[in-house]
Enzyme design. Sequence first.
Site, PDB file in Angstrom:
ATOM      1  N   HIS A  71     -20.363  51.171 -11.135  1.00  0.00           N
ATOM      2  CA  HIS A  71     -20.975  50.596  -9.935  1.00  0.00           C
ATOM      3  C   HIS A  71     -20.134  49.453  -9.377  1.00  0.00           C
ATOM      4  O   HIS A  71     -19.369  48.803 -10.085  1.00  0.00           O
ATOM      5  CB  HIS A  71     -22.386  50.098 -10.244  1.00  0.00           C
ATOM      6  N   ARG A 117     -28.147  49.163  -9.043  1.00  0.00           N
ATOM      7  CA  ARG A 117     -26.745  48.906  -8.708  1.00  0.00           C
ATOM      8  C   ARG A 117     -25.896  50.172  -8.837  1.00  0.00           C
ATOM      9  O   ARG A 117     -24.958  50.359  -8.069  1.00  0.00           O
ATOM     10  CB  ARG A 117     -26.182  47.767  -9.556  1.00  0.00           C
ATOM     11  N   GLU A 137     -26.829  50.801 -18.450  1.00  0.00           N
ATOM     12  CA  GLU A 137     -25.931  49.871 -19.114  1.00  0.00           C
ATOM     13  C   GLU A 137     -26.423  49.592 -20.535  1.00  0.00           C
ATOM     14  O   GLU A 137     -27.598  49.824 -20.862  1.00  0.00           O
ATOM     15  CB  GLU A 137     -25.877  48.559 -18.295  1.00  0.00           C
ATOM     16  N   HIS A 143     -22.272  52.556 -15.582  1.00  0.00           N
ATOM     17  CA  HIS A 143     -22.045  51.155 -15.930  1.00  0.00           C
ATOM     18  C   HIS A 143     -20.867  50.994 -16.881  1.00  0.00           C
ATOM     19  O   HIS A 143     -20.430  51.955 -17.513  1.00  0.00           O
ATOM     20  CB  HIS A 143     -23.315  50.587 -16.567  1.00  0.00           C
TER      21      HIS A 143
END
Length: 249
Positions: free
Chosen positions: A8, A59, A86, A181
């Site tokens: 991202h 995100r 993440e 991520h």
Amino acid sequence: MKLVLLRHGESKWNQENRFTGWTDVDLSETGENEAREAGRLLKAEGFDFDRCYTSYLKRAIHTLNLALEEMDREWLPVVKSWKLNERHYGGLQGLNKSETSIRYGEEQVKIWRRSFDVQPPALDPADSRNPALQEQYRGIEQSQLPLTESLKETIARTVPYFEQEIRPHMQEGERILITAHGNSLRALMMAFEGLTPKEIMEVNLPTGIPLVYEFDADFQVVRKAYLGDPALIEEKMQKVANQGKAQKE
């Protein structure tokens, strides 16, 4: 078989140098621009996709949406999974990385950020940041949801998900884009390349830069390349590497 990984774009907490983890922080203006540039670059390089994957975190979702908008591919099917989230940073989430380095030392923060099997301090189950208490994860067995994770635990959810849900589509000829991520993508990179825990500790994945893998019929990596300006890519990698360092006056 080709696969594109896209971390991202810069988030608001990346901008503030905070540990983010599963905190659902949106993109900064810079991150939005990075996402759009990634889409423009993929389009210019002739990439197209049949299926996209992303995490439950905005995100990554918004990075994918903006990239697909630039590619005029917003109609592509998108699969979201928390298993691409993440790494969960536990009690570190929200803390400034440089300030944490001053308090605990750069080496300890590097271990928390980049080690293979050392977990940050866990959240209390009653903490509002516990994913079991958040709407995004309703319907998911609570025992599966972490209060903290090392890269080892991130791999334990991310790599099996890839093997079971994504790789079969690639082997059927589908072109796949995964937008996720730094640590969930590093988990995949470690598996693809057979990296050791020591080697993966030194991998810094830049924000908003498409990473292209090409595999042979036995799913061995035959080519790996970032798209874009090499100098910019190196600058972004160094920026990621420096996040855990104590800022000097």
